[in-house]
Design a protein around this motif. Sequence first.
Motif, mmCIF file in Angstrom:
data_model
loop_
_atom_site.group_PDB
_atom_site.id
_atom_site.type_symbol
_atom_site.label_atom_id
_atom_site.label_comp_id
_atom_site.label_asym_id
_atom_site.label_seq_id
_atom_site.Cartn_x
_atom_site.Cartn_y
_atom_site.Cartn_z
ATOM 1 N N GLU A 65 0.982 -1.279 -0.197
ATOM 2 C CA GLU A 65 -0.099 0.058 -0.067
ATOM 3 C C GLU A 65 1.016 1.096 0.142
ATOM 4 O O GLU A 65 1.900 1.413 0.815
ATOM 5 N N GLY A 66 0.640 2.153 -0.751
ATOM 6 C CA GLY A 66 1.293 3.358 -0.991
ATOM 7 C C GLY A 66 2.252 3.479 -1.902
ATOM 8 O O GLY A 66 2.693 4.660 -2.163
ATOM 9 N N MET A 67 2.532 2.571 -2.637
ATOM 10 C CA MET A 67 3.316 2.602 -4.010
ATOM 11 C C MET A 67 2.635 3.246 -4.949
ATOM 12 O O MET A 67 1.411 2.895 -5.299
ATOM 13 N N VAL A 68 3.264 4.068 -5.846
ATOM 14 C CA VAL A 68 2.703 4.807 -6.822
ATOM 15 C C VAL A 68 3.349 4.347 -7.972
ATOM 16 O O VAL A 68 4.700 4.107 -7.882
ATOM 17 N N MET A 69 2.687 3.496 -8.941
ATOM 18 C CA MET A 69 3.153 2.968 -10.040
ATOM 19 C C MET A 69 2.697 3.311 -11.737
ATOM 20 O O MET A 69 1.596 3.827 -11.173
ATOM 21 N N THR A 70 3.238 2.966 -12.554
ATOM 22 C CA THR A 70 2.641 3.018 -13.944
ATOM 23 C C THR A 70 2.423 1.689 -14.401
ATOM 24 O O THR A 70 3.537 0.951 -14.121
ATOM 25 N N LEU A 71 1.233 1.593 -15.156
ATOM 26 C CA LEU A 71 0.997 0.380 -15.977
ATOM 27 C C LEU A 71 1.333 0.888 -17.382
ATOM 28 O O LEU A 71 0.679 1.552 -17.861
ATOM 29 N N GLU A 72 1.954 0.091 -18.027
ATOM 30 C CA GLU A 72 2.669 0.550 -19.433
ATOM 31 C C GLU A 72 2.957 -0.656 -20.364
ATOM 32 O O GLU A 72 4.182 -0.785 -20.803
ATOM 33 N N PRO A 73 1.741 -1.266 -20.671
ATOM 34 C CA PRO A 73 1.985 -2.537 -21.768
ATOM 35 C C PRO A 73 2.282 -1.620 -23.114
ATOM 36 O O PRO A 73 1.561 -0.751 -23.507
ATOM 37 N N GLY A 74 2.780 -2.236 -23.942
ATOM 38 C CA GLY A 74 3.335 -2.028 -25.481
ATOM 39 C C GLY A 74 3.229 -3.157 -26.278
ATOM 40 O O GLY A 74 3.740 -4.385 -25.611
ATOM 41 N N MET A 75 2.658 -2.879 -27.226
ATOM 42 C CA MET A 75 2.541 -4.235 -28.200
ATOM 43 C C MET A 75 3.050 -3.790 -29.634
ATOM 44 O O MET A 75 2.523 -2.834 -30.382
ATOM 45 N N ILE A 76 3.946 -4.778 -30.341
ATOM 46 C CA ILE A 76 4.316 -4.651 -31.489
ATOM 47 C C ILE A 76 3.353 -5.555 -32.396
ATOM 48 O O ILE A 76 3.149 -6.586 -32.232
ATOM 49 N N TYR A 77 2.521 -4.904 -33.214
ATOM 50 C CA TYR A 77 1.888 -5.923 -34.001
ATOM 51 C C TYR A 77 1.970 -5.910 -35.533
ATOM 52 O O TYR A 77 1.343 -6.720 -36.167
ATOM 53 N N ALA A 78 2.927 -5.217 -35.987
ATOM 54 C CA ALA A 78 3.467 -5.570 -37.284
ATOM 55 C C ALA A 78 4.950 -4.851 -37.316
ATOM 56 O O ALA A 78 5.329 -4.028 -36.352
ATOM 57 N N PRO A 79 5.708 -5.323 -38.022
ATOM 58 C CA PRO A 79 7.012 -4.791 -38.231
ATOM 59 C C PRO A 79 6.921 -3.134 -38.326
ATOM 60 O O PRO A 79 6.514 -2.732 -39.185
ATOM 61 N N GLY A 80 7.596 -2.582 -37.193
ATOM 62 C CA GLY A 80 7.581 -1.106 -37.234
ATOM 63 C C GLY A 80 6.473 -0.543 -36.955
ATOM 64 O O GLY A 80 6.390 0.777 -36.904
ATOM 65 N N LYS A 81 5.375 -1.369 -36.505
ATOM 66 C CA LYS A 81 4.193 -0.764 -35.891
ATOM 67 C C LYS A 81 3.906 -0.989 -34.631
ATOM 68 O O LYS A 81 3.771 -2.441 -34.140
ATOM 69 N N MET A 82 3.698 -0.225 -33.441
ATOM 70 C CA MET A 82 3.269 -0.582 -32.137
ATOM 71 C C MET A 82 2.441 0.460 -31.625
ATOM 72 O O MET A 82 2.359 1.494 -32.013
ATOM 73 N N ILE A 83 1.869 0.055 -30.513
ATOM 74 C CA ILE A 83 1.063 0.936 -29.896
ATOM 75 C C ILE A 83 1.498 0.695 -28.125
ATOM 76 O O ILE A 83 1.440 -0.581 -27.752
ATOM 77 N N VAL A 84 1.550 1.892 -27.495
ATOM 78 C CA VAL A 84 1.987 1.507 -26.045
ATOM 79 C C VAL A 84 0.799 2.526 -25.316
ATOM 80 O O VAL A 84 0.735 3.529 -25.907
ATOM 81 N N HIS A 85 0.471 1.828 -24.094
ATOM 82 C CA HIS A 85 -0.482 2.640 -23.401
ATOM 83 C C HIS A 85 -0.078 2.731 -21.924
ATOM 84 O O HIS A 85 0.501 1.907 -21.462
ATOM 85 N N GLU A 86 -0.384 3.806 -21.182
ATOM 86 C CA GLU A 86 0.115 3.924 -19.918
ATOM 87 C C GLU A 86 -0.622 4.470 -18.757
ATOM 88 O O GLU A 86 -1.641 5.567 -19.310
#
Length: 395
Positions: free
Chosen positions: A349-370
Amino acid sequence: MSNIPQRGFSNSEFEARLTAIQALMDKQGTGAILLTTEHDIFYFTGFLSQFWQSPTRPWYVVIPPKGRPIAVIPEIGANAMNNGFMKDIRSWSSPHATDDGVGLLTDTLLEVLASTTAKTIGINKGRETHIRMPLEDFERLTDQLSSSDSHIGWVDATDSIRAVRMIKSAAEIAKIRHVAGCVSDVFETLFSFAEIGMRDVDLFRSFNIACLEAGVDTVQYLVGGAGQHGYDDIISPPSGRLLSDGDVLIFDTGCTFDGYYCDFDRNYGFGEVNDGAKRTHQAVWQATEAGLKMALPGNTCAQVFAAMHEVLLKAGALGESVGRYGHGLGIQLTEPPSFTAWENTVLQEGMVMTLEPGMIYAPGKMIVHEENIVIGGDGPELLSRRAPAELPISQ
């Protein structure tokens, strides 16, 4: 204006931090801790200044086994350090041609060590740390200490400092919640000043201005990228490129309020964005949902990583190249621990964190979310305002 957190901290806040670190010093038999970096010194003293941008002068704080910290700093900073909590401030005229504080620091450390049987000095040595002083001065300090007492040695204080800083107080969390709210407001209005044909350099400038007008102190970090139906780079400054039909844009920003960071990103589509980019945005959003469900006290960072990674693999991820899916957050843009496959730090409790998954779905193409969260007893609380599951698109 009444919901804006109060700036600074009470003396009781600093006393609690000091009590926590001195308890660990006693447990480990450490005679003193030497702080040299901006963020550690800010955390234990409240000394907040942009003067750190200048590399000319070194700054030191010594934490004794009992009593308040001792500042050993250039004379130019003595008044700013005298904030009500810090009582013992020792200074010299800096820069100095022959002794830029090393002699004064040596005397201070020897004085502190003379009051305890412990003859070790704790200093940051571990991952994600550094020592902010000239190497030749550190060598001179070591030589002078050794010539006074050959039994004096250095020990790694990384784990102790990290353990104290990792758990945020209610006052710290309030500052992060506030700055995250300011930036969330700006992200939700991005289409009001972003359009096809706009130069990215102008968009970056408009975003900076909007964040400042929303109430942040600084836009300390702003990176992004845009590409057709996705991007291959998320850490670069603007290049002068024009936003085009079919582009997906990411902005990732670390803004501050009273020395505390938010750090999250948002994605936007322009014109005819393909289905692959839309599906990938939904996948990283769902991975974040999985991370939110696992981000509970008692679970490890590795377990949260695994939950997010499983969602991305099922969605067809071609790889994971950034090394982690989030990290700690506070007075630095990124802090320990990290959401990786090998990080077994237990969430508290009390930890502040980011959740930041990222996905490469094609060569040279990705989407990251945080997103930004704080770990609570009943589950995580979102500090950033949750992004929409579907990719926002402007026609």
